[in-house]
Design a protein around this motif. Sequence first.
Motif, PDB file in Angstrom:
ATOM      1  N   GLY A 197       0.802  -1.213   0.000  1.00 42.25           N
ATOM      2  CA  GLY A 197       0.000   0.000   0.000  1.00 42.25           C
ATOM      3  C   GLY A 197       0.836   1.264   0.000  1.00 42.25           C
ATOM      4  N   LEU A 198       1.941   1.257   0.746  1.00 47.76           N
ATOM      5  CA  LEU A 198       2.825   2.426   0.742  1.00 47.76           C
ATOM      6  C   LEU A 198       3.460   2.634  -0.625  1.00 47.76           C
ATOM      7  CD1 LEU A 198       4.681   2.120   4.184  1.00 47.76           C
ATOM      8  CD2 LEU A 198       2.620   3.410   3.631  1.00 47.76           C
ATOM      9  N   LEU A 199       3.869   1.549  -1.261  1.00 46.49           N
ATOM     10  CA  LEU A 199       4.522   1.661  -2.569  1.00 46.49           C
ATOM     11  C   LEU A 199       3.555   2.125  -3.657  1.00 46.49           C
ATOM     12  CD1 LEU A 199       6.650  -1.612  -2.445  1.00 46.49           C
ATOM     13  CD2 LEU A 199       7.520   0.721  -2.310  1.00 46.49           C
ATOM     14  N   LEU A 200       2.285   1.805  -3.498  1.00 46.45           N
ATOM     15  CA  LEU A 200       1.290   2.189  -4.502  1.00 46.45           C
ATOM     16  C   LEU A 200       0.544   3.459  -4.121  1.00 46.45           C
ATOM     17  CD1 LEU A 200      -0.225  -1.318  -5.387  1.00 46.45           C
ATOM     18  CD2 LEU A 200       1.528  -0.026  -6.610  1.00 46.45           C
ATOM     19  N   SER A 201       0.948   4.098  -3.034  1.00 45.61           N
ATOM     20  CA  SER A 201       0.270   5.321  -2.606  1.00 45.61           C
ATOM     21  C   SER A 201       0.588   6.471  -3.555  1.00 45.61           C
ATOM     22  CB  SER A 201       0.692   5.687  -1.183  1.00 45.61           C
ATOM     23  OG  SER A 201       2.079   5.992  -1.132  1.00 45.61           O
ATOM     24  N   VAL A 219      13.785   1.998 -10.372  1.00 45.35           N
ATOM     25  CA  VAL A 219      14.102   0.597 -10.086  1.00 45.35           C
ATOM     26  C   VAL A 219      15.182   0.508  -9.017  1.00 45.35           C
ATOM     27  CG1 VAL A 219      15.222  -1.445 -11.060  1.00 45.35           C
ATOM     28  CG2 VAL A 219      13.350  -0.335 -12.286  1.00 45.35           C
ATOM     29  N   GLU A 220      16.195   1.344  -9.130  1.00 44.33           N
ATOM     30  CA  GLU A 220      17.289   1.322  -8.161  1.00 44.33           C
ATOM     31  C   GLU A 220      16.793   1.636  -6.755  1.00 44.33           C
ATOM     32  OE1 GLU A 220      21.720   3.387  -7.634  1.00 44.33           O
ATOM     33  OE2 GLU A 220      20.328   4.092  -9.173  1.00 44.33           O
ATOM     34  N   LEU A 221      15.941   2.667  -6.625  1.00 44.95           N
ATOM     35  CA  LEU A 221      15.421   3.046  -5.317  1.00 44.95           C
ATOM     36  C   LEU A 221      14.501   1.971  -4.756  1.00 44.95           C
ATOM     37  CD1 LEU A 221      14.633   6.831  -5.927  1.00 44.95           C
ATOM     38  CD2 LEU A 221      16.502   5.877  -4.576  1.00 44.95           C
ATOM     39  N   CYS A 222      13.663   1.385  -5.598  1.00 44.33           N
ATOM     40  CA  CYS A 222      12.711   0.385  -5.114  1.00 44.33           C
ATOM     41  C   CYS A 222      13.421  -0.888  -4.665  1.00 44.33           C
ATOM     42  CB  CYS A 222      11.689   0.073  -6.209  1.00 44.33           C
ATOM     43  SG  CYS A 222      10.498   1.403  -6.499  1.00 44.33           S
ATOM     44  N   ILE A 223      14.446  -1.299  -5.389  1.00 47.79           N
ATOM     45  CA  ILE A 223      15.184  -2.494  -4.976  1.00 47.79           C
ATOM     46  C   ILE A 223      15.893  -2.237  -3.652  1.00 47.79           C
ATOM     47  CG2 ILE A 223      17.185  -3.921  -5.561  1.00 47.79           C
ATOM     48  CD1 ILE A 223      16.275  -3.959  -8.404  1.00 47.79           C
ATOM     49  N   PHE A 240       5.007  -3.809 -11.374  1.00 47.54           N
ATOM     50  CA  PHE A 240       6.394  -3.865 -10.915  1.00 47.54           C
ATOM     51  C   PHE A 240       6.470  -4.122  -9.411  1.00 47.54           C
ATOM     52  CE2 PHE A 240       9.835  -1.126  -9.106  1.00 47.54           C
ATOM     53  CZ  PHE A 240      10.902  -1.939  -9.439  1.00 47.54           C
ATOM     54  N   VAL A 241       5.646  -3.406  -8.643  1.00 47.76           N
ATOM     55  CA  VAL A 241       5.625  -3.591  -7.187  1.00 47.76           C
ATOM     56  C   VAL A 241       5.171  -5.002  -6.825  1.00 47.76           C
ATOM     57  CG1 VAL A 241       4.420  -2.881  -5.081  1.00 47.76           C
ATOM     58  CG2 VAL A 241       5.355  -1.156  -6.626  1.00 47.76           C
ATOM     59  N   ASN A 242       4.155  -5.501  -7.510  1.00 47.95           N
ATOM     60  CA  ASN A 242       3.671  -6.859  -7.226  1.00 47.95           C
ATOM     61  C   ASN A 242       4.743  -7.905  -7.506  1.00 47.95           C
ATOM     62  OD1 ASN A 242       1.176  -5.841  -6.475  1.00 47.95           O
ATOM     63  ND2 ASN A 242       0.265  -6.141  -8.498  1.00 47.95           N
ATOM     64  N   ASP A 243       5.485  -7.726  -8.600  1.00 53.13           N
ATOM     65  CA  ASP A 243       6.540  -8.692  -8.917  1.00 53.13           C
ATOM     66  C   ASP A 243       7.662  -8.647  -7.885  1.00 53.13           C
ATOM     67  OD1 ASP A 243       5.104  -9.435 -11.083  1.00 53.13           O
ATOM     68  OD2 ASP A 243       6.499  -8.701 -12.609  1.00 53.13           O
ATOM     69  N   LEU A 244       8.001  -7.443  -7.399  1.00 60.75           N
ATOM     70  CA  LEU A 244       9.035  -7.340  -6.367  1.00 60.75           C
ATOM     71  C   LEU A 244       8.604  -8.026  -5.076  1.00 60.75           C
ATOM     72  CD1 LEU A 244      10.607  -3.738  -6.422  1.00 60.75           C
ATOM     73  CD2 LEU A 244      11.730  -5.907  -6.885  1.00 60.75           C
TER      74      LEU A 244
END
Length: 237
Positions: free
Chosen positions: A85-89, A106-110, A139-143
């Motif tokens: 939820g935070l990532l998709l906010s 991508v770099e920040l999310c990883i 992308f968030v779901n796959d991570l």
Amino acid sequence: MTIPLMYYPLSSQNHRVQKFDVPGDEYPKQYTLENLPTATEMDEIIWAAYRQIFNEQQMIAAHRQVALESQLRNGQITMKDFIQGLLLSESFRRLIYDSNSNYRCVELCIQRVLGRPVYNNQEKLAWSIVLATKGLQGFVNDLLNSEEYDKYFGYNFVPYQRCRILPQRTQGELPFARMARYDSYYLEQLYQTGQLRKFYPGMLDSSARAYRKALSFVGILSVAVLLVTLILVLSPK
């Protein structure tokens, strides 16, 4: 048909090395829901999740997700759902996704989701393709559904920067978000180097008070000048 994640070799053997770290600044504290935390502990866990996903530089009250916090406290969602939820906010989308290129995003999310830096440019390219084809949500779901995330964090742990220290290195990896520290030790260092000054009792800064008085005087003087001008204009000649 969605494009599968492109294969990329791991350029470092560091992730396979047994850790030789000791508790301290380089050993992150792990926050989990497994031990049925109290209300105070839940506050710390939620704060740790915000700090991990948004970083301390972006932590303001406007970015809080009150509905998600309530669901997490009541046990309606898992920590993994809260992180999703935070990532998709809207706040994360505006601060990270809309403000950076796909590679930087991508770099920040990883870093923040998997707790490690990207291995190489091939990994960054592979996940950038996923971000470009599936969008932020895919992308968030796959991570979050990746084997790596399930292995280290699962459903109940807050992601953290995983320590990876080699025997020949004297210092582990530095935090991704480096903030100045202001506890008693570092404050004393700033005082000794002259970067900060101590204000003793009786030393008050009166500049703000003087400024307010000057503004009041200017306002009163302006009104007085205006009244005198109106009197002179309207008085019979």
